[in-house]
Design an enzyme around this catalytic site. Structure first.
Site, PDB file in Angstrom:
ATOM      1  N   ILE A  63       0.885  -1.162   0.000  1.00 34.13           N
ATOM      2  CA  ILE A  63       0.000   0.000   0.000  1.00 34.13           C
ATOM      3  C   ILE A  63       0.926   1.217   0.000  1.00 34.13           C
ATOM      4  CG2 ILE A  63      -0.191  -0.068   2.542  1.00 34.13           C
ATOM      5  CD1 ILE A  63      -2.985   1.118   2.287  1.00 34.13           C
ATOM      6  N   SER A  64       0.745   2.107  -0.955  1.00 34.63           N
ATOM      7  CA  SER A  64       1.647   3.253  -1.095  1.00 34.63           C
ATOM      8  C   SER A  64       1.598   4.141   0.145  1.00 34.63           C
ATOM      9  CB  SER A  64       1.273   4.091  -2.319  1.00 34.63           C
ATOM     10  OG  SER A  64       1.507   3.382  -3.504  1.00 34.63           O
ATOM     11  N   GLN A  65       2.703   4.862   0.383  1.00 37.43           N
ATOM     12  CA  GLN A  65       2.675   5.792   1.512  1.00 37.43           C
ATOM     13  C   GLN A  65       1.668   6.903   1.208  1.00 37.43           C
ATOM     14  OE1 GLN A  65       6.954   7.295   0.770  1.00 37.43           O
ATOM     15  NE2 GLN A  65       6.006   8.924   1.980  1.00 37.43           N
TER      16      GLN A  65
END
Length: 213
Positions: A63-65
């Protein structure tokens, strides 16, 4: 897991941090404040869910920052009812931010494990993209084109021509381009044959995989 006042307070702090890092679009910040990121993660990460960090979600994906999600969303300049194609559904967090921005979202995921998990999650949460598709993002979704915006959430070694061709005139493609580190790149379609390109520095993503079959 539930969404509590404590979680909402943590989201407010996260949105304030992103604003301090340069995110200026108030609609994007409002979406970050609304979407319960901790519910997209394994419960073991709950205490860390509102840190500005990427986390594993299975199938060697992340999950992207939040800063990356907010930055890409800001570059898209989403208006209500815009038709947006997302390449790489992943956990569904970026999808959900786009839905909070009132976009009509078409999203493609090529990892079957993630596709199944996220399909169930969307149903449980009441998030409803226009289409959630198991398939090859390199090809885009020509049968639904043109799109007002296309967002790619994995690092592409090169820009897929299919995605550029599926942008409406005036549409925006946001894509990280590169092998190890990627350069965040924005293409704006100015006419049928003309694109304006702008770059925005280095980011790091999992690779965008092409189906060679």
């Amino acid at each position: 897991m539930r969404d509590t006042l404590k979680h909402k307070g943590m989201r407010n702090k996260l949105a304030n941090l992103l604003a301090a890092k340069g995110i200026e679009d108030e609609k994007v910040l409002a979406a970050i404040r609304e979407v319960p990121r901790h519910l997209f993660l394994d419960s073991s990460f709950e205490a860390h869910a509102y840190q500005d960090k990427a986390f594993p979600i299975g199938a060697e994906q992340t999950i992207s920052q939040p800063y990356t999600v907010a930055f890409q969303s800001q570059l898209l300049q989403v208006k209500p009812n815009d038709k947006i194609l997302e390449i790489g559904t992943g956990s569904g967090y970026q999808t959900s931010v786009l839905l909070k921005l009132k976009a009509r979202v078409y999203t493609i995921e090529r990892q079957l494990e993630l596709f199944k998990t996220t399909s169930r999650f969307f149903g449980k949460m009441g998030y409803r993209p226009k289409k959630h598709i198991f398939g090859d993002g390199y090809k885009g979704l020509p049968e639904e084109a043109p799109f007002n915006g296309i967002i790619v959430t994995a690092g592409a070694p090169e820009v897929p021509k299919a995605l550029l061709s599926q942008l409406a005139v005036g549409g925006r493609l946001v894509i990280p381009v590169g092998i190890e580190d990627q350069i965040m790149t924005l293409y704006v379609r100015k006419s049928e044959k003309e694109f304006e390109k702008t770059t925005f520095g280095n980011f790091r993503f999992v690779p965008l995989l092409e189906d060679k079959n």
